[in-house]
Design an enzyme around this catalytic site. Structure first.
Site, PDB file in Angstrom:
ATOM      1  CB  CYS A  85      -3.812  -6.088 -32.991  1.00 25.96           C
ATOM      2  SG  CYS A  85      -4.953  -6.740 -31.755  1.00 25.96           S
TER       3      CYS A  85
ATOM      4  CB  CYS B 248       1.945  -9.396 -32.921  1.00 25.30           C
ATOM      5  SG  CYS B 248       3.377  -9.163 -31.828  1.00 25.30           S
TER       6      CYS B 248
ATOM      7  CB  CYS C 278     -11.406  -7.406 -35.003  1.00 21.86           C
ATOM      8  SG  CYS C 278      -9.929  -6.837 -35.875  1.00 21.86           S
TER       9      CYS C 278
ATOM     10  CB  CYS D 288      -6.355  -1.079 -34.935  1.00 15.02           C
ATOM     11  SG  CYS D 288      -7.915  -0.772 -34.069  1.00 15.02           S
TER      12      CYS D 288
ATOM     13  CB  CYS E 104     -11.945  -5.710 -29.950  1.00 16.57           C
ATOM     14  SG  CYS E 104     -10.646  -4.554 -29.474  1.00 16.57           S
TER      15      CYS E 104
ATOM     16  CB  CYS F 221       7.015  -6.167 -27.222  1.00 12.58           C
ATOM     17  SG  CYS F 221       6.385  -4.647 -27.957  1.00 12.58           S
TER      18      CYS F 221
ATOM     19  CB  CYS G 203       6.945  -2.457 -33.386  1.00 11.08           C
ATOM     20  SG  CYS G 203       5.923  -3.551 -34.415  1.00 11.08           S
TER      21      CYS G 203
ATOM     22  CB  CYS H  47      -0.556  -4.159 -32.481  1.00  6.69           C
ATOM     23  SG  CYS H  47       0.181  -2.930 -31.388  1.00  6.69           S
TER      24      CYS H  47
ATOM     25  CG  ASP I  75       5.108   8.109 -21.280  1.00  5.23           C
ATOM     26  OD1 ASP I  75       6.103   8.671 -20.827  1.00  5.23           O
ATOM     27  OD2 ASP I  75       5.060   7.675 -22.444  1.00  5.23           O
TER      28      ASP I  75
END
Length: 368
Positions: A191, A195, A188, A245, A185, A211, A238, A241, A130
């Site tokens: 998330c 937030c 739903c 789920c 999803c 964010c 954080c 979200c 990443d």
């Protein structure tokens, strides 16, 4: 005869990766266009290096000449809750991925093993965890069972949302295309509604300008005043979200390769004060806390103390008010104001740094 792809996938699983999959290295117009629109909208916030990397993200051959096939790798960081260690001032919450020593340092040696094995098979390869110009989530959504959820996170019915991704670019020819995983999803929106800062857009992309993960980790200088109450207990990152789920809840604790450390899950906030940056790096250089550096963690600690319902964090506020970094003293002024600690504000309104003095005056005015 076992193919190079199968051999590398098998080795990755032996090394501890929990899910693997192959996809081609060719860019998808929709993926690149969505990412470009996100950048054009300024939603990358202070992450100014991202626009510069767009050409490379759109063309993986810029990172590995002749890139044709990508091995995408996933590791769970779905840890069980950790007990709070004794002693210190242990307020605030830390994102789960940071409960273990820096995942880059843990995964890069495994990618080196995979790269070395690829070379023995006559395959050129390059690995990233990443930090390279790669659209990992888009590749993962193509490579193994998963999809981009409303939160923007990669979701899996087996792993939930707590998945750390890595990739191995190779010059192997592109694999046969696999059918896309259906979007699970449904209707739903947990998330989105959960937030704290309404950072999740209708296009399933996150606005880094608001964010909490970006604000507590990447933001240099003070967090915008109006957003500080929304930080709540979040000291670093954080998970809201991902936590809410249903697929994460169903998956439960899964982590096997990564081992959590309770001292990282529940750090003593006072340890971010009274030390040099060099000493801080000696203590935390092997962790994700090194990203915001000492003054970033100290600033966040002051915000957490200010958001705490009582004066449990008073010691943290007092340390912050004496910190050599003006950003931390400015955060202390806000925290004092949240608790109506007038004596602390009177002291800070005479601070030599105008931003600290201005924050103290503002807090005094807001609280009469």
């Amino acid at each position: 005869m076992t193919s190079a792809r199968d051999l590398l996938s098998a080795l990755a699983l032996e090394l501890g990766f929990e899910v693997t999959g192959w996809t081609d290295a060719a860019p998808r117009t929709g993926e690149v266009d969505a990412y470009r629109a996100w950048l054009d909208g300024g939603r990358h916030g202070s992450l100014e290096y991202l626009p510069r990397q767009l050409p490379r993200r759109a063309d993986l051959s810029s990172s590995l000449e002749g890139a044709g096939s990508v091995l995408v790798l996933g590791v769970s960081h779905a840890f069980a809750p950790q007990e709070v260690p004794p002693g210190g001032v242990r307020l605030g919450r830390v994102a789960r991925y940071a409960w273990t020593p820096d995942y880059h340092a843990q995964l890069e040696p495994l990618l080196d093993v995979l790269r070395a094995e690829a070379l023995t098979l006559g395959v050129r390869a390059r690995g990233y965890v990443d930090h390279g110009p790669v659209l990992e989530r888009a590749l993962a959504g193509r490579a193994f069972p998963g999809w981009q959820g409303r939160s923007g996170m990669l979701l899996s019915t087996s792993l939930g949302a707590f998945t750390t991704l890595a990739v191995l670019l190779t010059d192997l020819s592109a694999p046969p295309p696999a059918p896309a995983h259906p979007d699970r999803c449904g209707r739903c929106t947990r998330c989105v509604t959960a937030c704290p800062t309404d950072a999740i857009g209708p296009d399933r992309l996150v606005d880094a300008r608001v964010c909490l993960s970006a604000l507590t980790i990447e933001q240099r200088g003070p967090v915008p005043w109006a957003l500080r109450p929304r930080l709540g207990e979040w000291l670093f990152g954080c998970d809201v979200c991902s936590e809410v789920c249903p697929w994460t809840v169903r998956a439960g604790p899964l982590a096997q390769l990564f081992v959590p450390d309770a001292e990282l899950a529940h750090p003593d906030l006072t340890r971010f004060f009274g030390v040099s940056e060099r000493e801080f790096q000696r203590q935390y250089g092997h962790t994700a806390f090194s990203r915001p550096r000492r003054k970033g963690m100290a600033r966040n600690a002051a915000y957490v103390a200010g958001n705490h319902p009582d004066l449990t964090g008073r010691a943290v506020m007092d340390l912050a008010a004496q910190d050599p970094a003006w950003e931390v003293r400015e955060a202390a002024a806000w925290a004092y104001g949240r608790h109506g600690l007038i004596s602390g504000l009177e002291h800070l309104r005479h601070d030599p740094h105008e931003d600290v003095a201005r924050a103290a005056v503002r807090a005094l005015e807001e609280h009469g």
